[in-house]
Design an enzyme around this catalytic site. Structure first.
Site, PDB file in Angstrom:
ATOM      1  N   ARG A 284     -18.237 -20.865 -23.762  1.00 31.71           N
ATOM      2  CA  ARG A 284     -16.342 -20.493 -22.789  1.00 31.71           C
ATOM      3  C   ARG A 284     -16.885 -19.123 -22.831  1.00 31.71           C
ATOM      4  NH1 ARG A 284     -16.626 -16.587 -26.366  1.00 31.71           N
ATOM      5  NH2 ARG A 284     -14.384 -15.852 -25.731  1.00 31.71           N
ATOM      6  N   GLY A 285     -15.283 -18.160 -22.552  1.00 27.96           N
ATOM      7  CA  GLY A 285     -16.146 -16.967 -22.357  1.00 27.96           C
ATOM      8  C   GLY A 285     -16.081 -16.666 -20.381  1.00 27.96           C
ATOM      9  N   ALA A 286     -15.613 -15.643 -19.583  1.00 22.63           N
ATOM     10  CA  ALA A 286     -16.014 -15.883 -18.391  1.00 22.63           C
ATOM     11  C   ALA A 286     -16.897 -15.369 -17.761  1.00 22.63           C
ATOM     12  CB  ALA A 286     -15.120 -14.819 -17.562  1.00 22.63           C
TER      13      ALA A 286
ATOM     14  N   ARG B 215     -11.668 -25.251 -15.315  1.00 27.61           N
ATOM     15  CA  ARG B 215     -10.892 -24.079 -16.060  1.00 27.61           C
ATOM     16  C   ARG B 215     -10.349 -22.886 -15.139  1.00 27.61           C
ATOM     17  NH1 ARG B 215     -12.018 -21.413 -21.863  1.00 27.61           N
ATOM     18  NH2 ARG B 215      -9.769 -21.249 -21.646  1.00 27.61           N
TER      19      ARG B 215
ATOM     20  N   ASP C 113     -10.336 -12.412 -18.000  1.00 23.96           N
ATOM     21  CA  ASP C 113     -10.675 -13.349 -17.205  1.00 23.96           C
ATOM     22  C   ASP C 113     -10.820 -13.300 -15.804  1.00 23.96           C
ATOM     23  OD1 ASP C 113     -10.436 -13.694 -20.266  1.00 23.96           O
ATOM     24  OD2 ASP C 113     -11.535 -15.708 -19.622  1.00 23.96           O
TER      25      ASP C 113
ATOM     26  N   LYS D 280      -7.389 -13.198 -22.461  1.00 26.00           N
ATOM     27  CA  LYS D 280      -6.775 -14.457 -23.617  1.00 26.00           C
ATOM     28  C   LYS D 280      -5.203 -14.379 -23.704  1.00 26.00           C
ATOM     29  CE  LYS D 280      -8.068 -16.628 -24.495  1.00 26.00           C
ATOM     30  NZ  LYS D 280      -8.343 -17.942 -24.307  1.00 26.00           N
TER      31      LYS D 280
HETATM   32  O1  MRU Z   1     -10.728 -19.511 -23.369  1.00 25.06           O
HETATM   33  P1  MRU Z   1     -11.694 -18.573 -23.735  1.00 25.06           P
HETATM   34  O2  MRU Z   1     -12.272 -18.328 -25.389  1.00 25.06           O
HETATM   35  O3  MRU Z   1     -13.198 -18.643 -22.605  1.00 25.06           O
HETATM   36  O4  MRU Z   1     -11.444 -16.996 -23.355  1.00 25.06           O
HETATM   37  C1  MRU Z   1     -12.270 -15.939 -23.397  1.00 25.06           C
HETATM   38  C2  MRU Z   1     -11.567 -14.525 -22.898  1.00 25.06           C
HETATM   39  O5  MRU Z   1     -10.306 -14.862 -22.539  1.00 25.06           O
HETATM   40  C3  MRU Z   1     -12.230 -13.204 -23.013  1.00 25.06           C
HETATM   41  O6  MRU Z   1     -11.940 -12.374 -23.072  1.00 25.06           O
HETATM   42  C4  MRU Z   1     -13.137 -13.063 -21.659  1.00 25.06           C
HETATM   43  O7  MRU Z   1     -13.245 -14.506 -21.047  1.00 25.06           O
HETATM   44  C5  MRU Z   1     -13.787 -11.584 -21.299  1.00 25.06           C
HETATM   45  S1  MRU Z   1     -15.197 -12.406 -21.612  1.00 25.06           S
HETATM   46  C6  MRU Z   1     -16.375 -11.006 -21.342  1.00 25.06           C
END
Ligand code: MRU
Length: 361
Positions: free
Chosen positions: A57-59, A94, A246, A257
Site C-alpha cells: 500500500r502507499g501510492a 485501487r 495519493d 489518507k
Molecule cells: O490506503 P493507503 O495506506 O494506501 O494510503 C496511503 C496514504 O494515504 C499515503 O499517505 C500516501 O499514499 C502517500 S505514500 C508515500
C-alpha cells in the site's frame, strides 16, 4: 531501509529456482508491526490481491507493484489482449492513488510496440527502472525537505516537532518514503527531530507502520490518537506538518489518507506550515479540482467495525468494536484544498500550490 540490521526494499524480483520464471517478494504490511514477513507473489492475480488487501500500500509502492504485476502477467501470456486486460484490472484494483495508473500506462507504452517474445524481459526491466527511479525521487524529496527543517533548527536551537498522518515512509514507497524522507534526512544530518504520529484510523497505518519504521531507524516519535492532533497544535507542540499524497491536482489540491483535511484545517488556524511531500508520478496534471475530479475509494465496512492487534497472551487477533448491525461508511481518502497547503515538496524543489504548474515535467 534497514530492518533487523539487514538492508531491504519493500518490493523486489527473484529468479525462481530451476525455471526461467521470476517471482516478486514484498514486505507483507498486513502483518506489521507484530510480524515482519516477506510474501511471495507469483502471478498477476496474486499481485492484484496484494494491492486490494493492502499487503502492499502507499501510492508509490502500489505503482511499483502494478508494474511488477504487468511483468508477471507477461510471463503468463504476453499477447496483446492479456496485456490490455492485465492493465485494466491493475488500474481498477485501487482507484485513488494515481501512481498506479501512471505506472501501468508507462508499462503499456514500453510493451505494446514490442513483439510478444521480447515483452517479458522488457517488462521486468521497466518495472525495475520504475523502482530505482522511485528511490531517487524520494531521496531528492528528502534533500528539499531538509532545506525547510534545517533553518528552523538553526533558528530555534531545539528539537523540531513534525506531525505526520498515515504512513508515507519507506513502507509506502520502494525506499526512503515521501513525507518521512525529510525526517530521515534531518535525523541523519544530526538535527534533533521528533515525529508526532497520528494513529490513522481505521487501518492504523500511523500507529502500526509509521511508528514501526521510525523505530527501526531510531527516530524519536510519539503516537497520538487522530483526535489529539488539533490539541497538540494548539499547545504549540508542532513546528510543521508533513504528509504524503495519493493524488495532487495540477492546481495543488492534495488528496491523501482520510483525516488529512482535518489536520490541515487545524494547522491553518494555528499558522503552522503544512507540506505535502509528493514525487511527480503522484501529480495528475489533467485535473484541476480535487474535490470534484478525484474518485475517493470506499473500503470495506469491516475496516471500521473490526480492529486487529496483539492480545496480552501474544496472539494476534481481531475484535469487533461496533454494536451488531451498525451501518458504517469508510471513505479512505479526503481532499485538502490548495489554500490550506503551504508548499508541495517534490523532487525538483518546494512549490507553493498555485506555482506547482511551473514545475518541470
Ligand atoms: O490506503 P493507503 O495506506 O494506501 O494510503 C496511503 C496514504 O494515504 C499515503 O499517505 C500516501 O499514499 C502517500 S505514500 C508515500
Amino acid at each position: 531501509m534497514i530492518v533487523n540490521d539487514q538492508q531491504y526494499r519493500t518490493i523486489w524480483p527473484n529468479e525462481a529456482l530451476g525455471t526461467n520464471a521470476k517471482t516478486v517478494s514484498v514486505i507483507d504490511q498486513t502483518k506489521l508491526p507484530h510480524i515482519f514477513e516477506v510474501a511471495q507473489i507469483d502471478s498477476l492475480q496474486q499481485m492484484i490481491s496484494a494491492i486490494k488487501t493492502m499487503q502492499v500500500r502507499g501510492a508509490p509502492l502500489i505503482g511499483a507493484a502494478a508494474a511488477y504485476g504487468v511483468a508477471l502477467a507477461m510471463q503468463q501470456d504476453a499477447g496483446d489482449s492479456h496485456l490490455q486486460d492485465a492493465a485494466t484490472k491493475l488500474i481498477q484494483s485501487r482507484p485513488t492513488a494515481v501512481n498506479l495508473r501512471w505506472a501501468v500506462q508507462r508499462m503499456l507504452k514500453v510493451l505494446l510496440p514490442l513483439t510478444e517474445s521480447s515483452r517479458i524481459q522488457a517488462a521486468w526491466n521497466e518495472a525495475a527502472i520504475i523502482c530505482d527511479e522511485d528511490v531517487l525521487l524520494n531521496q531528492a524529496i528528502g534533500e528539499h525537505g531538509l532545506s525547510l527543517i534545517k533553518p528552523l533548527y538553526t533558528k530555534q536551537s531545539r528539537t523540531i516537532n513534525i506531525l505526520t498522518h498515515c504512513n508515507a515512509g519507506w513502507l509506502a514507497t520502494v525506499d526512503y518514503g515521501t513525507a518521512l524522507a525529510p525526517v530521515y534526512a534531518a535525523h541523519n544530518a544530526g538535527i534533533a527531530v521528533r515525529v508526532w504520529v497520528g494513529e490513522t484510523r481505521p487501518r492504523n497505518q500511523g500507529a502500526s507502520l509509521t511508528a514501526w519504521e521510525l523505530a527501526q531507524h531510531g527516530v524519536p516519535h510519539t503516537v497520538i490518537s487522530d483526535n489529539a492532533g488539533g490539541h497538540i497544535m494548539q499547545q504549540g507542540e508542532v513546528d510543521m506538518v508533513i504528509v504524503g499524497a495519493d493524488r495532487v491536482t495540477g492546481t495543488g489540491d492534495v488528496c491523501n489518507k482520510i483525516g488529512t483535511y482535518l489536520k490541515a484545517l487545524a494547522a491553518f488556524d494555528h499558522a503552522i506550515p503544512f507540506y505535502a511531500a509528493v514525487p511527480s508520478p503522484t501529480i495528475d496534471w489533467g485535473i484541476t479540482d480535487g474535490l470534484k475530479e478525484i474518485e475517493i475509494e470506499e473500503r470495506d465496512a469491516r475496516e471500521v467495525a473490526w480492529m486487529s492487534g496483539r492480545l496480552a497472551n501474544g496472539e494476534i487477533a481481531e475484535v469487533n468494536i461496533l454494536p451488531a448491525g451498525t451501518k458504517v461508511a469508510n471513505p479512505a481518502f479526503d481532499v485538502t484544498p490548495a489554500r490550506l497547503i503551504t508548499g508541495i515538496i517534490t523532487e525538483h524543489g518546494v512549490y507553493a500550490p498555485h506555482q506547482l504548474n511551473t514545475m518541470q515535467r
